[in-house]
Design an enzyme around this catalytic site. Structure first.
Site, PDB file in Angstrom:
ATOM      1  N   GLU A  11       0.946  -1.007  -0.087  1.00  0.00           N
ATOM      2  CA  GLU A  11       0.108  -0.042   0.068  1.00  0.00           C
ATOM      3  C   GLU A  11       0.768   1.009  -0.082  1.00  0.00           C
ATOM      4  OE1 GLU A  11      -4.249   1.258   1.848  1.00  0.00           O
ATOM      5  OE2 GLU A  11      -3.406  -0.804   2.353  1.00  0.00           O
TER       6      GLU A  11
ATOM      7  N   GLU B  97      -2.246   1.029  13.958  1.00  0.00           N
ATOM      8  CA  GLU B  97      -3.011   1.126  12.805  1.00  0.00           C
ATOM      9  C   GLU B  97      -3.919   0.951  13.638  1.00  0.00           C
ATOM     10  OE1 GLU B  97      -4.672  -0.210   8.048  1.00  0.00           O
ATOM     11  OE2 GLU B  97      -3.560  -1.472   9.351  1.00  0.00           O
TER      12      GLU B  97
END
Length: 895
Positions: free
Chosen positions: A467, A741
């Site tokens: 990502e 996260e």
């Protein structure tokens, strides 16, 4: 003799930059003095062209009556390409005393027009869509006489490394960085004078896929910007006798394959040292068996000089231990979740393959965990040439990791043979926060290292999996924290220009910048709280650095986003259409959903109001009077419709979540008569959740702010200091060295949240750092005099912390705020204010009658302009200098 000096001269935020293309650059400087209450009353700038002795001054401001010392715009004759300019500054204080001239600083212009590029885009003849080998390109040239200066202007499609006469040029990595390549492409400028020699010389370039041609995104897309790597290079040589020579990339160059068989941002690198071409970038090398190159027909009008600070190896760390895992793996523990790569040495027979596999954590059994990398391999393969000691580090890739599995090393693995090279954009460190709680200090460490690891040319969400994109939502919630930790102005100048370039014609904003998705892709565009980065980020840079020029540059983009929201649906005062990410990863989400429970229309309209309010403020700063009136009216109407839609007549919110109440309070969306009730309800939600948060990406950044601002500062502290799940310090107790996260990326039982989206280096929840600096330490700036020209210091202590020490290097100098509760009885406060600024300071819970500065009553202390008793304590205005206050505490804080 004046009691102050002018120092720390900057041009466009940078020390002595070369190769800039800002036609009217801005100068900044600091004034240092040991005296108190020093203000600049006037300045003088002189600029010379190629003359450090200032015999040929091309611009002299004379004595300008002004206290401005940042962003002073050059107003002299037009600046010339490839020309060096020297400048110096002197200043006068408020008493009319004049300083000495500052030390001499310089800036140098790059190529200012596309038609000045005589170089051609060249690519290896063997380049195809599928070529993975990193090509080598080279040419030779002759130097005839002593060289005075030499500059290389270079960029590439893909990534490049530059060599001259067998030496690597410069220490920048991952150049030319990542921009919206087809609209904007940076070039770099190198001073190569000392690399050249009389006679035969050679220049060489290695090309890698990088973000341009390599794999991007989790679907494995390639060639997003193009399918051919290429280089554009132009060298300007000036001889001592005045002659000039230009060396350019053209059809006379040669190309060949090299030892890098594959290099990808996500996947790592394969390097076969047996295929090295020794001396390939020297003049003596025989390239008779090399291929030619192909000239590409490609424009140069998208070229721009380097804007951001370069990406470099900023520091090096050593592994702290070697682990033998239950699975039989040999694993290095770097002691820190870091971003970059491993440099290592090995002695092994030819053909021996050394394999390094990188991961962030070990699983609960103690084995290397790579599940969260998804498709990213993060693997380095090095094949030895077998000629004694060999050193290696990767070229066009980087990894996010703490642990490194080592395979293939003959004999014992020695820690001293491995070095962790930490890379990130080389931004100036500016902030420091420390307190009496070591877990909070580790939290601050984690926030900072999360920023380091994700500020690799662009602000990425994470640095390890497939990502590593510039997600706008993550950026806008973290940008103010980032501005405390580092000088991020050049970094965001570059990124915001890409946001503007990639903004859709509709005014909508992609979710990632640079954008790799179409407007109609399944990746949401124009999501509230994500696309609002178009407004929030320029305004934040203006607040923190007083950068009016960037605000003006981005204004049309800001306006386009607000107008996009205005045009949606059948009510221009509500943003209640489309799909949004919502309160991403909120803990009150439904089962199998990433979105928290807070209504998407509620969030969208709240951010619509917030962005419109900021746009109106920007219009006022830029003297766009018609827009001020229009957007102030629009803002009022949005708030009115928000209240009709989401607030009951009794002042209750129709959305019963922590995040909904946080946004209503922090964005000033509710009537003052209802504010106390809504704040009390927020506190009740937290208390009913056993004094824990349930917020996601949207609510968390503002949660502690909303509490502290509305009479629940003690509750904000309690949230900060929780150590069980979910909390900021829960991560710390689990050994985190960067931000996670998810609140439970590692669960209480040691298992993982999931494989599909579980980064252990994700700065979003580190946005609490802003509250630590602005509220706990109390350092803030006045938006009427931004960039810390007028400093606000108003700490909000609680007995849960015994002391806090914070400082911030502003464009004017260091601001510091330290407080300590001594023996539970007295408060000591230390404040530092840089010259040429003033500060409004509120000493919490202080009483005038017993307050002292040092050992003196306030009325006898120099630099204190006024003081008064207010509800919060004692408010005063201070001139520059260092101050120490002490006073007895009231029961509210001492118990």
């Amino acid at each position: 003799m004046a009691n102050f000096i002018v120092c720390k001269l900057r041009c466009e935020y940078k020390d002595n930059p070369i190769g800039i293309d800002v036609l009217r650059p801005r100068f900044s400087w600091q004034i240092h003095s040991h005296a108190r209450d020093v203000m600049q009353s006037a300045y003088q700038i002189q600029v010379s062209e190629n003359d450090p002795h200032f015999q040929q001054v091309i611009w002299d401001t004379g004595q300008v009556q002004s206290d401005q010392s940042v962003h002073v715009v050059y107003e002299g004759p037009p600046l010339k390409s490839c020309t060096r300019y020297f400048y110096r500054v002197r200043a006068w204080n408020q008493e009319g005393q004049m300083s000495e001239w500052s030390e001499i600083a310089l800036f140098e212009m790059g190529l200012l027009r596309a038609d000045e590029w005589r170089a051609k885009w060249i690519t290896p003849q063997f380049e195809t869509d599928q070529t993975q080998v990193c090509p080598l390109l080279r040419n030779t040239f002759t130097i005839e006489g002593p060289v005075e200066t030499a500059r290389v202007y270079v960029t590439s499609l893909g990534l490049y490394e530059l060599e001259l006469n067998g030496e690597r040029v410069g220490d920048w990595v991952l150049t030319p960085g990542w921009t919206s390549y087809n609209k904007r492409l940076q070039y770099q400028t190198y001073d190569v004078t000392h690399y050249l020699r009389e006679g035969a010389n050679a220049i060489g370039v290695i090309l890698g896929n990088g973000w341009y041609k390599g794999e991007l995104g989790w679907e494995g897309a390639r060639n997003i910007y193009g399918n051919q790597r290429a280089v554009l290079l132009q060298m300007h040589i000036k001889y001592a006798d005045g002659r000039n020579q230009t060396v350019v990339s053209d059809e006379t160059w040669s190309s060949q394959t090299g030892p890098i068989l594959m290099s990808e941002i996500y996947h790592g690198e394969i390097y076969d040292a047996r295929l090295e071409r020794s001396g390939w970038s020297t003049a003596e090398y025989d390239d008779s068996d090399w291929y030619g190159v192909t000239v590409l027909s490609r424009e140069k009008d998208m070229l721009t000089a380097q804007e951001n600070m370069p990406t470099r190896i900023v520091e090096e760390i050593k592994p702290v231990r070697l682990i033998y895992t239950p699975a039989g793996e040999k694993v290095l523990d770097m002691g820190q979740n870091m971003v970059g790569w491993i440099r290592f040495k090995v002695t092994a027979p030819a053909g021996t393959e050394i394999v390094l596999k990188h991961a962030e954590v070990l699983d609960r059994d103690g084995n290397l965990y790579t599940g969260n990398l998804r498709r990213a391999k993060q693997t380095i393969r090095y094949i030895c040439k077998g000629k004694g000691e060999e050193w290696y580090q990767p070229h066009f890739t980087y990894q996010g990791f703490r642990y490194v599995q080592i395979e293939g090393v003959p004999g014992d693995v020695k820690l001293d043979d491995f070095i962790g090279c930490v890379i990130h954009s080389d931004l100036e460190p500016t902030g420091r926060f420390e307190c009496s709680n070591e877990l909070v200090n580790q939290l601050q460490h984690n926030i900072l290292w999360g920023q380091k690891g994700n500020f690799v040319d662009i602000p990425t969400d994470c640095p390890q999996r497939d990502e590593r994109l510039g997600w706008t939502g993550d950026v806008q919630i973290f940008i103010r924290t980032a501005a405390f930790n580092m000088n991020i102005a050049p970094f965001f100048t570059k990124w915001l220009r890409d946001l503007k370039a990639d903004q859709f014609s509709s005014g909508g904003v992609p979710s990632v910048i640079p954008n790799i998705f179409s407007e109609d892709s399944k990746i949401l565009s124009s999501s509230s709280a994500w696309a609002d980065a178009a407004v929030i980020c320029p305004w934040t840079i203006y607040l923190c650095y007083g950068d009016r020029r960037l605000l003006e540059e981005q204004y049309d983009s800001m306006k386009a986003w607000v107008e996009y929201m205005r045009s949606q649906g059948d009510n221009e005062y509500l943003y209640n259409t489309g799909s949004h990410y919502g309160d991403w990863l909120g803990l009150d989400a439904k089962e199998n959903s990433y979105k928290g429970a807070t209504d998407e229309d509620y969030i969208a309209t709240a951010f619509y109001a917030y962005s419109t309010r900021l746009l109106a403020k920007a219009a006022r700063v830029l003297c766009k009077h018609n827009d001020v009136e229009e957007y102030q009216t629009l803002y009022k109407n949005i708030v009115e419709h928000f209240r009709r839609e989401f607030v009951t007549p009794n002042g209750r919110l129709s959305v019963p979540t922590q995040t909904a109440h946080v946004l209503a309070l922090w964005f000033d969306l509710v009537d003052e008569t209802h504010r106390k009730h809504i704040a009390r309800k927020l506190a009740k939600y937290i208390e009913d959740n056993d004094y824990h948060l349930s917020t996601g990406f949207v609510g968390t950044p503002y949660l502690c702010h909303a509490l502290s601002q509305n009479g629940y500062n003690d509750l904000a502290y309690r949230l900060l200091l929780q150590t069980d799940y979910p909390s900021w310090l829960y991560q710390v107790t689990k050994g985190a060295t960067t931000m996670w996260e998810h609140w439970d990326s590692i669960k209480v039982d040691g298992s993982f949240w999931s494989d599909d989206m579980n980064s252990f280096n994700h700065y979003a929840y580190g946005a609490v750092g802003e509250w630590l600096y602005r509220v706990v330490a109390g350092i803030d700036t006045d938006e009427e005099q931004p960039g810390y020209k007028h400093i606000l210091i108003c700490p909000k202590p609680e007995p849960a912390l015994k002391y806090v020490k914070a400082s911030l290097q502003t464009l004017y100098g260091e601001v510091a705020s330290h407080w300590e509760i001594v023996d539970g009885q007295h408060m000591e406060v230390f404040v530092r204010i840089p010259a040429n600024t003033i500060a409004t300071v509120v000493l919490p819970h202080a009483t005038l009658s017993v307050l002292r500065e040092g050992d003196r009553p306030l009325e006898q202390a120099d630099g204190i302009h006024y003081f008064e008793q207010v509800n919060e304590g004692v408010r005063m205005e201070l001139g520059s200098g260092t101050y120490r206050f002490n006073y007895p505490l009231c029961d509210k804080v001492s118990n």
